[in-house]
Design an enzyme around this catalytic site. Structure first.
Site, PDB file in Angstrom:
ATOM      1  N   ASP A 142      61.901  16.455  26.984  1.00  0.00           N
ATOM      2  CA  ASP A 142      61.988  15.968  28.368  1.00  0.00           C
ATOM      3  C   ASP A 142      63.153  16.687  29.041  1.00  0.00           C
ATOM      4  O   ASP A 142      64.128  17.057  28.376  1.00  0.00           O
ATOM      5  CB  ASP A 142      62.217  14.447  28.389  1.00  0.00           C
ATOM      6  N   HIS A 147      38.940  11.684  37.029  1.00  0.00           N
ATOM      7  CA  HIS A 147      39.741  10.481  36.788  1.00  0.00           C
ATOM      8  C   HIS A 147      40.325  10.038  38.132  1.00  0.00           C
ATOM      9  O   HIS A 147      41.486  10.217  38.413  1.00  0.00           O
ATOM     10  CB  HIS A 147      40.859  10.842  35.801  1.00  0.00           C
ATOM     11  N   ASN A 185      53.603  17.434  40.558  1.00  0.00           N
ATOM     12  CA  ASN A 185      53.200  17.620  39.167  1.00  0.00           C
ATOM     13  C   ASN A 185      52.633  19.014  38.886  1.00  0.00           C
ATOM     14  O   ASN A 185      52.662  19.479  37.745  1.00  0.00           O
ATOM     15  CB  ASN A 185      52.211  16.518  38.760  1.00  0.00           C
TER      16      ASN A 185
HETATM   17  N1  APR Z   1      59.410  18.870  32.002  1.00  0.00           N
HETATM   18  C1  APR Z   1      59.465  17.862  31.099  1.00  0.00           C
HETATM   19  N2  APR Z   1      59.520  16.569  31.430  1.00  0.00           N
HETATM   20  C2  APR Z   1      59.510  16.271  32.724  1.00  0.00           C
HETATM   21  C3  APR Z   1      59.441  17.254  33.742  1.00  0.00           C
HETATM   22  C4  APR Z   1      59.400  18.600  33.329  1.00  0.00           C
HETATM   23  N3  APR Z   1      59.334  19.618  34.221  1.00  0.00           N
HETATM   24  N4  APR Z   1      59.428  16.619  34.936  1.00  0.00           N
HETATM   25  C5  APR Z   1      59.491  15.316  34.708  1.00  0.00           C
HETATM   26  N5  APR Z   1      59.536  15.088  33.358  1.00  0.00           N
HETATM   27  C6  APR Z   1      59.619  13.829  32.639  1.00  0.00           C
HETATM   28  C7  APR Z   1      60.479  12.782  33.326  1.00  0.00           C
HETATM   29  O1  APR Z   1      61.856  13.020  33.083  1.00  0.00           O
HETATM   30  C8  APR Z   1      59.971  11.491  32.677  1.00  0.00           C
HETATM   31  O2  APR Z   1      60.759  11.126  31.549  1.00  0.00           O
HETATM   32  O3  APR Z   1      58.344  13.225  32.564  1.00  0.00           O
HETATM   33  C9  APR Z   1      58.548  11.851  32.218  1.00  0.00           C
HETATM   34  C10 APR Z   1      57.475  11.018  32.889  1.00  0.00           C
HETATM   35  O4  APR Z   1      57.633   9.714  32.453  1.00  0.00           O
HETATM   36  P1  APR Z   1      57.387   8.435  33.399  1.00  0.00           P
HETATM   37  O5  APR Z   1      58.038   8.678  34.721  1.00  0.00           O
HETATM   38  O6  APR Z   1      57.775   7.244  32.609  1.00  0.00           O
HETATM   39  O7  APR Z   1      55.817   8.494  33.653  1.00  0.00           O
HETATM   40  P2  APR Z   1      54.631   7.961  32.670  1.00  0.00           P
HETATM   41  O8  APR Z   1      54.321   6.567  32.994  1.00  0.00           O
HETATM   42  O9  APR Z   1      54.949   8.326  31.261  1.00  0.00           O
HETATM   43  O10 APR Z   1      53.426   8.856  33.233  1.00  0.00           O
HETATM   44  C11 APR Z   1      53.432  10.256  33.132  1.00  0.00           C
HETATM   45  O11 APR Z   1      51.047  10.423  33.145  1.00  0.00           O
HETATM   46  O12 APR Z   1      49.359   8.873  33.589  1.00  0.00           O
HETATM   47  C12 APR Z   1      50.138   9.907  34.101  1.00  0.00           C
HETATM   48  O13 APR Z   1      50.260   9.368  36.444  1.00  0.00           O
HETATM   49  C13 APR Z   1      50.994   9.450  35.246  1.00  0.00           C
HETATM   50  O14 APR Z   1      51.526  11.655  35.952  1.00  0.00           O
HETATM   51  C14 APR Z   1      52.029  10.518  35.278  1.00  0.00           C
HETATM   52  C15 APR Z   1      52.220  10.869  33.788  1.00  0.00           C
END
Ligand code: APR
Length: 320
Positions: free
Chosen positions: A34, A176, A96
């Site tokens: 992450d 989806h 995203n």
């Molecule tokens: N590289 C790696 N990690 C990243 C990046 C990146 N460039 N950008 C963001 N992140 C990390 C964030 O720091 C965060 O810890 O991605 C993680 C996303 O976690 P959450 O915000 O908790 O989201 P989550 O509920 O896990 O969902 C993630 O899946 O179902 C889909 O719509 C949802 O697009 C979302 C994804």
């Protein structure tokens, strides 16, 4: 024999749950990646400390360095942002897409032999973009949506019929999003298709229609309740089911966002279809027959995904 290596790109709500499930099922060693400093390391340590009580054998680590995913057998991608109440999955596209670029390049450079499962939304467009950025073979890059949407459909059907979820099968195809296509004809209770159950008087068409709509809105229902994020237990469980099918060469027939070239009237397009997942990745797209109404719903869904893919091309010239 060495344990398989599972790289989880994104250590948020879904990523953490994926790590927990992968360890509990002993699918392999887990690396959480992450960009958020400390998050993957903290979750990895917390999960590792659950190992002695649970008794699983799996190494779990956290990193901000892509070189630590080297040699991964499976990469599950949840990096990005989830939606907030009032947002559609499509609203996440711009942010995203940038994330998919860095993740795709990271996988390309460090884990080019992995089976990649994308969960980041809007799913069908993101899995396409991730494949483009990574350059991996199409059969090794797919998206998790159909297993989750079908699980939601199965849950609601089990409530309606008051039977065990184990005896309910269901199929949801297409993108989806709001246009997803829950297929009644191919969904059954104890092998009996839903239209027959309506004829038998066990339920009504109106109730079935309401369940189908609730399935389409399944993600939004949870976003509305949580308010600060989106669903994570069921998405993670669905992702793990797909990873397990690959790692154990189970040849599971699962709906997933796959590259369809020559079936369903599509030529080279990512969307939710029935597939076989085994050691070759997406080994086969199962070209089931759709009737006119189903095909029309599927085509509408494909059109919605096409719109998102075009939007991606507009944002990122390298994809055009
Ligand atoms: N590289 C790696 N990690 C990243 C990046 C990146 N460039 N950008 C963001 N992140 C990390 C964030 O720091 C965060 O810890 O991605 C993680 C996303 O976690 P959450 O915000 O908790 O989201 P989550 O509920 O896990 O969902 C993630 O899946 O179902 C889909 O719509 C949802 O697009 C979302 C994804």
């Amino acid at each position: 024999m060495a344990r398989p290596k599972i790289a989880l790109i994104g250590a948020g709500q879904i990523g953490g749950t994926l790590a927990h499930l992968a360890a509990m099922k002993e699918l392999g060693d887990v690396v959480l990646f992450d960009i958020s400093e400390g998050t993957p390391q903290g979750k990895a340590l917390d999960l590792a400390e659950s190992g002695p009580a649970e008794g699983f054998d799996a190494a779990i680590s956290g990193t901000q360095d892509y070189s630590d995913i080297a040699g991964a057998d499976v990469c599950i991608v949840t990096a990005g942002v989830p939606r907030k109440p009032g947002m559609s999955r499509d609203d996440l596209l711009g942010i995203n897409l940038k994330v998919m670029k860095s993740v795709g390049e990271g996988i390309r450079d460090h884990a080019p032999n992995a089976f990649v499962i994308c969960i980041t939304n809007p799913l069908d467009a993101m899995v396409w973009a991730l494949r483009e950025f990574s350059g991996l073979p199409h059969e090794k890059v797919c998206g998790m949506a159909g297993v989750l949407d079908s699980a939601r459909f199965r849950h609601f059907l089990s409530l309606e019929f008051d039977v065990s979820m184990r005896d309910v099968t269901a199929f949801v195809l297409g993108g989806h999003g709001d246009t997803m296509v829950p297929l009644s004809r191919y969904s059954t209770v104890g092998g009996v298709p839903l239209p027959d159950l309506v004829k038998m008087g066990w339920t009504t068409q109106e109730k079935l229609d309401a369940i189908i709509q609730r399935t389409r809105d399944g993600g939004a229902e949870i976003v509305g309740l949580l308010k600060t994020g989106s669903a994570f237990y069921a998405p993670a469980t669905a992702g793990i089911e797909m990873a397990e099918a690959y790692l154990k060469d189970q040849k599971r027939l699962l709906p997933c966002a796959a590259y369809v070239d020559g079936a369903f009237g599509l030529n080279g397009f990512y969307v939710g279809v029935p597939t076989i997942i085994g050691k070759g990745g997406v080994e086969r797209v199962v070209n089931i027959q759709l009737d006119k109404t189903e095909q029309a719903m599927f085509d509408k869904s494909v059109d919605a995904v096409k719109g998102l893919v075009e939007a991606c091309k507009g944002i990122e010239p390298a994809l055009a």
